[in-house]
Design a protein around this motif. Sequence first.
Motif, short mmCIF file in Angstrom:
data_model
loop_
_atom_site.label_atom_id
_atom_site.label_comp_id
_atom_site.label_asym_id
_atom_site.label_seq_id
_atom_site.Cartn_x
_atom_site.Cartn_y
_atom_site.Cartn_z
N ASP A 445 0.93 -1.11 0.00
CA ASP A 445 0.07 -0.20 -0.11
C ASP A 445 0.78 1.21 0.06
O ASP A 445 1.60 1.47 1.14
N ALA A 446 0.94 1.87 -1.15
CA ALA A 446 1.83 3.14 -1.21
C ALA A 446 1.42 4.28 -0.42
O ALA A 446 2.40 4.93 0.01
N GLU A 447 0.09 4.69 -0.43
CA GLU A 447 0.00 5.96 0.29
C GLU A 447 0.33 6.16 1.70
O GLU A 447 1.05 7.33 2.00
N PRO A 448 0.10 5.15 2.57
CA PRO A 448 0.69 5.61 3.91
C PRO A 448 2.22 5.68 4.00
O PRO A 448 2.61 6.50 4.67
N ALA A 449 2.88 5.11 2.98
CA ALA A 449 4.42 5.38 3.32
C ALA A 449 4.82 6.74 2.58
O ALA A 449 5.58 7.20 3.00
N ILE A 450 3.90 7.12 1.51
CA ILE A 450 4.25 8.56 0.84
C ILE A 450 4.02 9.53 2.03
O ILE A 450 4.52 10.36 2.17
N GLU A 451 2.90 9.29 2.60
CA GLU A 451 2.43 10.32 3.58
C GLU A 451 3.39 10.30 4.83
O GLU A 451 3.53 11.43 5.27
N ALA A 452 3.80 9.12 5.27
CA ALA A 452 4.74 9.21 6.57
C ALA A 452 6.02 9.79 5.98
O ALA A 452 6.55 10.60 6.88
N ALA A 453 6.52 9.59 4.88
CA ALA A 453 7.73 10.32 4.46
C ALA A 453 7.49 11.65 4.34
O ALA A 453 8.30 12.59 4.72
N LYS A 454 6.62 12.14 3.82
CA LYS A 454 6.32 13.72 3.82
C LYS A 454 6.21 14.26 5.25
O LYS A 454 6.97 15.23 5.40
N ALA A 455 5.55 13.58 6.15
CA ALA A 455 5.16 13.91 7.61
C ALA A 455 6.52 14.21 8.07
O ALA A 455 6.86 14.91 9.13
N GLU A 456 7.56 13.12 7.78
CA GLU A 456 9.04 12.92 8.72
C GLU A 456 10.09 13.84 8.00
O GLU A 456 11.23 13.66 8.43
N GLY A 457 9.57 14.51 6.74
CA GLY A 457 10.81 15.38 6.20
C GLY A 457 11.43 14.63 5.28
O GLY A 457 12.75 14.90 4.85
N LYS A 458 11.24 13.23 4.87
CA LYS A 458 12.16 12.42 3.96
C LYS A 458 12.08 12.85 2.51
O LYS A 458 13.02 12.27 1.73
N LEU A 459 11.08 13.68 2.30
CA LEU A 459 11.12 14.09 0.89
C LEU A 459 11.15 15.46 0.52
O LEU A 459 10.64 16.45 1.56
N PRO A 460 11.87 16.07 -0.29
CA PRO A 460 12.10 17.56 -0.36
C PRO A 460 10.81 18.27 -0.74
O PRO A 460 9.98 17.60 -1.47
N PRO A 461 10.61 19.56 -0.83
CA PRO A 461 9.59 20.25 -1.20
C PRO A 461 8.89 20.03 -2.68
O PRO A 461 7.84 19.89 -2.82
N VAL A 462 9.92 19.79 -3.30
CA VAL A 462 9.59 19.74 -4.92
C VAL A 462 8.88 18.49 -5.12
O VAL A 462 8.26 18.38 -6.22
N ALA A 463 8.77 17.44 -3.89
CA ALA A 463 7.97 16.22 -4.21
C ALA A 463 6.62 16.40 -4.37
O ALA A 463 5.86 15.79 -5.14
N ASP A 464 5.92 17.50 -3.84
CA ASP A 464 4.68 17.96 -4.06
C ASP A 464 4.31 18.42 -5.71
O ASP A 464 3.49 17.96 -6.09
N GLU A 465 5.31 19.02 -6.02
CA GLU A 465 5.24 19.52 -7.60
C GLU A 465 5.37 18.39 -8.47
O GLU A 465 4.44 18.31 -9.48
N VAL A 466 6.32 17.56 -8.01
CA VAL A 466 6.41 16.30 -8.83
C VAL A 466 5.20 15.29 -8.71
O VAL A 466 4.45 15.01 -9.97
N ALA A 467 4.48 15.30 -7.56
CA ALA A 467 3.16 14.64 -7.41
C ALA A 467 2.15 15.05 -8.04
O ALA A 467 1.13 14.11 -8.84
N GLN A 468 2.00 16.24 -8.52
CA GLN A 468 1.04 17.05 -9.26
C GLN A 468 0.89 16.54 -10.85
O GLN A 468 -0.18 16.79 -11.30
N VAL A 469 1.94 16.08 -11.30
CA VAL A 469 1.91 15.82 -12.77
C VAL A 469 1.98 14.45 -13.00
O VAL A 469 2.15 14.04 -14.06
N LEU A 470 1.68 13.44 -11.95
CA LEU A 470 1.65 12.21 -12.31
C LEU A 470 0.42 11.52 -12.32
O LEU A 470 -0.70 12.04 -11.27
#
Length: 537
Positions: A445-470
């Motif tokens: 299940d991808a979504e919990p892992a993605i949200e956890a990484a965002k909350a823990e700062g493991k993804l850079p700010p640009v990740a939100d911009e990348v997500a929007q085009v996928l």
Amino acid sequence: MTPDVDPPLSHTETRDSQQTSAQASKELHQQCVDLLGEIDEFQSMLNSTLRNPQLVELRQFRSNVNSEFKMLQRLEEQMEASNSPDGSERDPDTEMRYLHALRSSNLPFYQAVWNIARGSCAGLLALGKRFYWDRKAWPLEEKKAQKGDGSWEKNKQPNKDKRKSVFVDIVADDGESWVKVSTVSESRLLFDMAKKGWERDSDSDAFSDEDGEGSPKRTVLRNFDGEDSGEDSDDDELELIKLARDLRKAADATRVRYRHPRLRIVLPKIAEGNVPEIDDVLKEMRSYGIKVECQDSISANASQAKLNSLLPQPFRNFTTAVNIDCTLLLAIVSDLSHVKDIAILPSFHKAIVRQIEVEKEQPLLPTELWPAMGARELLCTKEAAKRMCEIVETIGTETEKERMYLVLGNAPNDQLDRESLIRKFQSLSDWQVPVDWALPIRIVDAEPAIEAAKAEGKLPPVADEVAQVLSDINHSVFMYGWATSLTTISSNRTIDKQIEVTIENSRQVDGDAVEGPQVWICDTARSLVGKDKGRKS
């Protein structure tokens, strides 16, 4: 790729060398034959182990060595024609000219490049490649366009300014390392330093640019200060310093898997610690963040190094588990990947026909996908698995469905262990299935892992911009791999490049160290054959 040649030999030096032009010619000739033989041996390894051996650029290097071989042959013919009929020795002037011509051969330089590559490099991608810095600073690969059959071709690029480029002798570590070789001798380097105005004051600090008490140890008519000061600034600079500067500029304009290449300059004829002025030059070269190696640190065991160590190693940095995209899940179960002889029917789409033809030349699973997966744990997101199941259930053949159930461990195979799954899968493939293939693929299940990484700062700010085009499925696959720091394997080059561009365009905000998801792209995929089309009975 011209060697650094010392001044011509004098008559005394010619006699003292105790080597005739005939002896020198014979030695160079044999060395050239040996070098060509080793290059051809390595090319044969590439042909037998790589799906696309042309990915390793050897052709120009071999052509250069072969040109040298032909030059030596012509010179040898001239020498034989100039022999005296009575067998007496040539006059000293003629002999000296031939010795100087042989001494000016490019072969020692090519040998140095080859021996350094063989003795200290792995994952070779090119022997000789030009890199530019007057372009946008992201991919190592030229931009490509996808053709109708799913393969890729290079777009035509505009002419580039060679003055804003550097020629790299060895591209290694699968593109992550650049090596430049200079065969300049100590005497030639000291001569050039004197000509360019280098001076050393032992009472002052090296490379101080202050006036007065901190007067510089050297005087350089022009020196790089961090900014371009025009093309003419190169004219009065020491060649090795210019080389270091150009390497740095080209590397700063290039990224390989989100990182700038590591740089190394090898000086096989320079000894460190003997001449203070030369040590000063080496110090300044290193100030550009370049590893500089001299003759005392070069491996002397190049001839004993195995050629297969030079082979590309695309899976070297894979994680212990890999995340598989839907494009390759389909390739894993497709009849096209498992049936050696599929009859081509008139109803087949031209892309299917092309894939059948490519598969006959280089089968995808044995040569690429199975080596990529190895014995690693295999997983895919539930969105990728769902989409693959929808496609296979809709248009897949019965054998494609059976493979899908085995790969995912679905009923009636949900109670089988790995060995049993592989045995059953083997009955559905004409290829030898690896015994360590880690079936079944685990669905996550991808979504919990993605949200956890965002909350823990493991993804850079640009990740939100990348997500929007996928799309939803690409979001689950690529963002999951990024969030969990797992290698994602896919054939979707378009999405991979789209992510790279988005990240590179954000660097002014997010910083130079930002890295995107670790993605390995398989250059070709496999469609499903489709119901009752060209199946093996």
